[in-house]
Write a protein that holds these residues in place. Structure first.
Motif, PDB file in Angstrom:
ATOM      1  N   PRO A   1       4.720  17.162  -3.060  1.00  0.00           N
ATOM      2  CA  PRO A   1       6.078  17.255  -3.629  1.00  0.00           C
ATOM      3  C   PRO A   1       6.129  18.245  -4.792  1.00  0.00           C
ATOM      4  CG  PRO A   1       5.382  14.957  -3.383  1.00  0.00           C
ATOM      5  CD  PRO A   1       4.168  15.790  -3.145  1.00  0.00           C
ATOM      6  N   PHE A   2       5.055  18.259  -5.597  1.00  0.00           N
ATOM      7  CA  PHE A   2       5.014  19.204  -6.711  1.00  0.00           C
ATOM      8  C   PHE A   2       4.854  20.637  -6.206  1.00  0.00           C
ATOM      9  CE2 PHE A   2       3.570  15.207  -8.608  1.00  0.00           C
ATOM     10  CZ  PHE A   2       4.490  15.118  -9.632  1.00  0.00           C
ATOM     11  N   ASP A   3       4.074  20.796  -5.131  1.00  0.00           N
ATOM     12  CA  ASP A   3       3.892  22.143  -4.585  1.00  0.00           C
ATOM     13  C   ASP A   3       5.230  22.743  -4.186  1.00  0.00           C
ATOM     14  OD1 ASP A   3       1.186  22.156  -4.943  1.00  0.00           O
ATOM     15  OD2 ASP A   3       0.710  21.446  -2.935  1.00  0.00           O
ATOM     16  N   ILE A   4       6.084  21.918  -3.585  1.00  0.00           N
ATOM     17  CA  ILE A   4       7.397  22.425  -3.168  1.00  0.00           C
ATOM     18  C   ILE A   4       8.228  22.783  -4.395  1.00  0.00           C
ATOM     19  CG2 ILE A   4       9.563  21.791  -2.020  1.00  0.00           C
ATOM     20  CD1 ILE A   4       7.857  20.110  -0.086  1.00  0.00           C
ATOM     21  N   ALA A   5       8.202  21.887  -5.392  1.00  0.00           N
ATOM     22  CA  ALA A   5       8.971  22.154  -6.606  1.00  0.00           C
ATOM     23  C   ALA A   5       8.488  23.443  -7.271  1.00  0.00           C
ATOM     24  CB  ALA A   5       8.850  20.980  -7.574  1.00  0.00           C
ATOM     25  N   ILE A   6       7.176  23.619  -7.325  1.00  0.00           N
ATOM     26  CA  ILE A   6       6.619  24.826  -7.958  1.00  0.00           C
ATOM     27  C   ILE A   6       7.097  26.075  -7.226  1.00  0.00           C
ATOM     28  CG2 ILE A   6       4.477  26.125  -8.306  1.00  0.00           C
ATOM     29  CD1 ILE A   6       3.109  23.397  -8.871  1.00  0.00           C
TER      30      ILE A   6
ATOM     31  N   GLY B   1       3.513  41.391 -10.613  1.00  0.00           N
ATOM     32  CA  GLY B   1       2.361  41.015  -9.814  1.00  0.00           C
ATOM     33  C   GLY B   1       2.098  39.529  -9.918  1.00  0.00           C
ATOM     34  N   LEU B   2       2.209  39.002 -11.135  1.00  0.00           N
ATOM     35  CA  LEU B   2       2.043  37.561 -11.346  1.00  0.00           C
ATOM     36  C   LEU B   2       2.995  36.784 -10.447  1.00  0.00           C
ATOM     37  CD1 LEU B   2       1.378  34.963 -13.200  1.00  0.00           C
ATOM     38  CD2 LEU B   2       3.318  35.723 -14.563  1.00  0.00           C
ATOM     39  N   ILE B   3       4.257  37.167 -10.454  1.00  0.00           N
ATOM     40  CA  ILE B   3       5.255  36.399  -9.717  1.00  0.00           C
ATOM     41  C   ILE B   3       5.033  36.505  -8.206  1.00  0.00           C
ATOM     42  CG2 ILE B   3       7.719  36.276  -9.163  1.00  0.00           C
ATOM     43  CD1 ILE B   3       8.206  37.151 -12.123  1.00  0.00           C
ATOM     44  N   ILE B   4       4.833  37.712  -7.729  1.00  0.00           N
ATOM     45  CA  ILE B   4       4.739  37.907  -6.273  1.00  0.00           C
ATOM     46  C   ILE B   4       3.435  37.350  -5.717  1.00  0.00           C
ATOM     47  CG2 ILE B   4       4.553  39.639  -4.465  1.00  0.00           C
ATOM     48  CD1 ILE B   4       6.309  41.422  -6.310  1.00  0.00           C
ATOM     49  N   VAL B   5       2.324  37.723  -6.322  1.00  0.00           N
ATOM     50  CA  VAL B   5       1.043  37.345  -5.737  1.00  0.00           C
ATOM     51  C   VAL B   5       0.815  35.831  -5.857  1.00  0.00           C
ATOM     52  CG1 VAL B   5      -1.431  37.758  -5.709  1.00  0.00           C
ATOM     53  CG2 VAL B   5       0.137  39.626  -6.206  1.00  0.00           C
TER      54      VAL B   5
ATOM     55  N   HIS C   1       0.019  30.587  -3.606  1.00  0.00           N
ATOM     56  CA  HIS C   1       0.382  29.183  -3.730  1.00  0.00           C
ATOM     57  C   HIS C   1       0.882  28.622  -2.399  1.00  0.00           C
ATOM     58  CE1 HIS C   1       2.181  25.507  -5.290  1.00  0.00           C
ATOM     59  NE2 HIS C   1       3.322  25.862  -4.735  1.00  0.00           N
ATOM     60  N   ILE C   2       1.743  29.381  -1.758  1.00  0.00           N
ATOM     61  CA  ILE C   2       2.330  28.868  -0.518  1.00  0.00           C
ATOM     62  C   ILE C   2       1.264  28.754   0.568  1.00  0.00           C
ATOM     63  CG2 ILE C   2       3.952  29.410   1.339  1.00  0.00           C
ATOM     64  CD1 ILE C   2       5.778  30.597  -0.876  1.00  0.00           C
TER      65      ILE C   2
ATOM     66  N   TRP D   1     -10.620  29.484  -2.292  1.00  0.00           N
ATOM     67  CA  TRP D   1     -11.142  30.382  -3.332  1.00  0.00           C
ATOM     68  C   TRP D   1     -10.460  31.735  -3.319  1.00  0.00           C
ATOM     69  CZ3 TRP D   1     -12.312  28.593  -7.600  1.00  0.00           C
ATOM     70  CH2 TRP D   1     -12.930  27.345  -7.705  1.00  0.00           C
ATOM     71  N   TRP D   2      -9.834  32.064  -2.189  1.00  0.00           N
ATOM     72  CA  TRP D   2      -8.914  33.210  -2.194  1.00  0.00           C
ATOM     73  C   TRP D   2      -7.797  32.895  -3.182  1.00  0.00           C
ATOM     74  CZ3 TRP D   2      -3.830  32.914   0.158  1.00  0.00           C
ATOM     75  CH2 TRP D   2      -3.163  34.129   0.288  1.00  0.00           C
ATOM     76  N   TYR D   3      -7.287  31.656  -3.115  1.00  0.00           N
ATOM     77  CA  TYR D   3      -6.289  31.231  -4.084  1.00  0.00           C
ATOM     78  C   TYR D   3      -6.881  31.142  -5.487  1.00  0.00           C
ATOM     79  CZ  TYR D   3      -3.542  28.026  -6.924  1.00  0.00           C
ATOM     80  OH  TYR D   3      -2.863  27.467  -7.972  1.00  0.00           O
ATOM     81  N   GLY D   4      -7.973  30.362  -5.597  1.00  0.00           N
ATOM     82  CA  GLY D   4      -8.486  29.998  -6.921  1.00  0.00           C
ATOM     83  C   GLY D   4      -8.861  31.218  -7.737  1.00  0.00           C
TER      84      GLY D   4
END
Ligand code: HEM
Ligand code: HEM
Lengths: 217, 491
Positions: free
Chosen positions: B129-134, B166-170, B175-176, B203-206
């Motif tokens: 639920p938090f992932d969706i909100a984020i 870059g922060l916003i897009i990447v 995250h998704i 780890w691609w994400y992390g």
């Protein structure tokens, strides 16, 4: 148009900039991550690897809930000292039913991938309830509440198995129907210990070594 | 008030985000200190499940990264994008929504971690639920940010905006993809990926959450506030542009250096290692650019605690981005992986770079936002000393314990027998954990001083109203939304 002019365009056009960032940042993932998602050797179970049953899965979910993975890895690296300390090194095929993976990034405590069968159930129970009873210098937390709660309270086990089946885990209808019964009378700590005792036991190390020598690196 | 003057920067939301950021810094680092103390006294959880190490540690990382870090990035992003676009924030109401909705996610998310809701994935622990909100809040953040850029009155898009962009897009992309999961109940989901594949995606994400948030996002902050404070233009704008693209391209590949010698294909590990070494170049290009920019402002450096923080943060940025590529070499990682060395590396980046650059920025920004002097320069100087001492002590203690752990774990005698038992090595680390706790208390104490200092600076004052200055010719941009703004002013 040379590179500088092209760049001047990007510098003055928000749409191009967004597109550029998306494109340039996606390449690595497309070339490196995406192919691994289709690499069969990473999603094929070893001969001894099987799905978690209702009790083991519940134990695993408790392990996740308590954050055991922030102190314990489940990944024996192929190094002399690690194999000596923990047992046969970890193979990708052993983890194909792990959602999520629990390899960890920090060993405040020892690796647990081959913990199954190393100690008795009683040892684990005493250790989990108060680690300093058995290891006086231990800095592992105590988990007294695990002995007070019923294992059946850790989420809806049938819903969990159904979701995992949708993700491709081979559970039979009978497994799902019988799941609540299997948890009856167990405490959380019992389920967790069942999970710990089966960890890493599905590996026939000799067979795996032979397979490695054959097709591996 | 706004009707008389249609075009003033929306800075009140900046003030509010700074306040939240400082609050999370104090709370999140308090959790860090607590966790550090549990290494020495494991019974400090008092038998309470919600104080247990396994739950408190993710609370620490979430509070500092998403509470302190992201609030600071939103605050400084909103502030600088208006100044560099010469236009008021696009949809200020949406910016306020981002501000409060984000705080709610961090607060409720933190509580859910204590309750044991977790996906277990590092820096993506919050459940679905938090992932969706984020994801939704992040899209709103993007709309406000890029909307402002689209309405700008100046032709070029300044380099700091690229890093925030870059922060916003990447981060949205990472995250998704990484959060994809099938829900079971509100508090539980199972990852769409399993085993080794899950590890590679995570780890691609992390790593890139580190890359595009803790490194890239904060570079956006640096690129705006360093030249402002030093009163100098960026030493080489072209270098910053080249470094940006090299950084964006190569960072993404580096994730699997978190999986060296793990059960993932060797070619994946090798590409990560090579790209991590390549990363040294754009990282240090930025460092050189920063150092050359301040080098013309040494005189100011002596007097101004804000600038001191920023310059020191550059030094630790250089350290962390040098140490990182070294740790990405497989033969070094064999020793460092799984040990306190990683923790030391993390905090040389987190304390020395992220926290310091933010502190320097806040000391500069807050007085300006309310048109006053900083309440106490002496306290700020004291904070500087505490922060420096705390960071150095933290890193040194973790280097000592990390390298010891790494070497002792691997040590075998001539017969191939292990030289040391795990428990003995563990017990031997106690003094270092003691030093780390002292380090944490010093650093946290400094943060408290700052919180007090900024509170006193803000107290009873209003945010000053600032209007965009006119843009000089070759750079002026008159079109689209800027035109709309002019019409509204006439109406
Ligand atoms: C060129 C830049 C960098 C490279 C190549 C790099 C590389 C690495 C490597 C090799 C590890 C150890 C992975 C492991 O053995 O498990 C690591 C961990 C980490 N680094 Fe860096 N690093 C860089 C810069 C930074 C910076 C500036 C920060 C800012 C805070 C940072 C934050 C982290 C974090 C949080 C971890 C721990 C991840 C985890 O295990 O949970 N790194 N990095
Ligand atoms: C007073 C300051 C701080 C103290 C005392 C502190 C303490 C700690 C401790 C004890 C851990 C657990 C280490 C372990 O499990 O071995 C930790 C982990 C971590 N902290 Fe901090 N911390 C502080 C500030 C920060 C800040 C400001 C950030 C980020 C901006 C941060 C980011 C992290 C991260 C990312 C980890 C996880 C590292 C990993 O998994 O490899 N910390 N911290």
């Amino acid at each position: 148009m040379n590179a500088l002019e092209l760049h001047k365009k990007i510098e003055e056009n928000a749409g191009l900039l967004i597109f550029g960032i998306l494109l340039v940042s996606a390449i690595g993932g497309l070339v490196q991550v995406l192919p691994s998602l289709f690499q069969e050797s990473l999603s094929t179970p070893l001969s001894g690897t099987r799905v978690y049953d209702a009790v083991e899965l519940t134990g695993r979910d408790i392990y996740i809930r308590e954050g055991c993975h922030v102190c314990h890895s489940q990944q024996v690296r192929p190094l002399v000292a690690e194999v000596e300390r923990y047992g046969p090194y970890s193979r990708a095929g052993e983890f194909v039913y792990d959602r999520p993976f629990l390899w960890g990034s920090k060993r405040t405590g020892p690796d647990l991938h081959r913990i199954g069968g190393k100690y008795s159930d009683i040892w684990h129970e005493v250790h989990l309830l108060d680690p300093r009873q058995v290891v006086p210098e231990s800095i592992m937390p105590a988990y007294p509440w695990l002995a007070e709660r019923p294992a059946a309270g850790v989420g809806d086990i049938q819903a969990k198995l159904r979701v995992l089946r949708r993700l491709g885990h081979p559970y039979a209808d009978a497994d799902i129907a019988a799941a609540p019964q299997r948890l009856e009378g167990l405490r959380e700590i019992d389920a967790l210990i069942v999970y710990l005792q089966m960890l890493g036991t599905g590996l026939d190390a000799d067979a795996a070594d032979a397979a490695d020598a054959h097709g591996g690196h | 008030m706004q009707r008389q003057n249609p075009e003033i920067y929306e800075d009140r939301v900046v003030v509010r985000l700074v306040q939240f950021s400082v609050l999370w810094a104090v709370l999140g680092m308090a959790a860090g200190v607590w966790v550090a103390a549990e290494f020495l006294w494991p019974t400090l959880d008092f038998g309470q499940f919600w104080l247990s190490f396994g739950r408190l540690r993710p609370l620490h990382t979430n509070a500092v990264i998403f509470g302190f870090g992201v609030s600071a990035l939103m605050a400084t992003g909103f502030y600088s994008v208006q100044r560099t676009s010469h236009v008021r924030l696009f949809l200020p109401g949406l910016a306020w929504f981002c501000c409060y909705a984000w705080q709610l996610v961090v607060l409720l998310g933190g509580l859910s971690l204590l309750a044991g809701w977790t996906s277990s994935k590092e820096y993506a622990e919050l459940e679905w639920p938090f992932d969706i909100a984020i994801a939704l809040i992040w899209v709103c953040f993007g709309i406000v940010f890029f909307g402002t850029i689209a309405r700008r009155r100046i032709r070029p898009i300044y380099i700091s905006n690229w890093f925030y962009g870059g922060l916003i897009i990447v981060i949205a992309m990472l995250h998704i993809v990484n959060s994809l999961a099938l829900p079971v109940t509100l508090d539980k989901s199972y990852s769409l990926y399993a085993g080794a594949q899950d590890a590679i995606v995570q780890w691609w994400y992390g790593h890139n959450a580190v890359g595009f948030l803790l490194t890239g996002g904060f570079l956006g902050m640096l690129y705006y506030f360093l030249p402002k404070q030093a009163d100098q233009p960026i030493w080489s704008y072209r270098l910053s542009v080249v470094a940006f693209w090299a950084f964006t391209y190569s960072y993404i590949w580096a994730g699997p250096h978190h999986l060296h010698y793990n059960a993932v294909p060797e070619w994946v590990q090798s590409t990560a290692m090579v790209m991590s070494l390549v990363l040294l170049a754009p990282s240090w290009a930025t460092l050189i650019n920063g150092v050359m920019t301040v080098s013309k402002a040494w005189a100011k450096l002596k007097r101004d605690p804000a600038l001191k923080f920023i310059v020191l943060s550059l030094a630790f940025y250089g350290l962390a981005t040098f140490e990182g590529p070294m740790m990405a070499i497989r033969s070094v990682n064999v020793v460092s992986h799984f040990t306190d060395w990683t923790i030391g590396h993390v905090h040389s980046g987190a304390l020395g770079w992220n926290a310091m650059v933010t502190y320097g920025t806040f000391y500069f920004l807050v007085p300006r936002l309310v048109g006053a002097e900083l309440h106490s320069t002496r306290l700020a100087n004291l904070h500087f000393v505490l922060a420096l001492a705390g960071t150095l002590l933290y890193i040194l203690a973790m280097w000592a314990s990390g390298v010891s752990q790494g070497l002792l774990w691997l040590s075998v005698d001539r017969l191939g027998e292990l030289s040391f038992g795990f428990r003995d090595i563990m017990a031997g680390m106690r003094p270092y954990y003691g030093l780390r706790l002292v380090a944490g208390l010093l650093f946290w104490g400094g943060t408290l001083l700052m919180a007090y200092n900024l509170f006193m600076t803000l107290r009873g004052r209003r945010t000053v109203a600032v209007s965009p200055p006119p843009v000089a010719e070759p750079w002026r941009l008159e079109r689209g939304a800027a035109g709309i703004a002019t019409e509204r002013a006439r109406a």
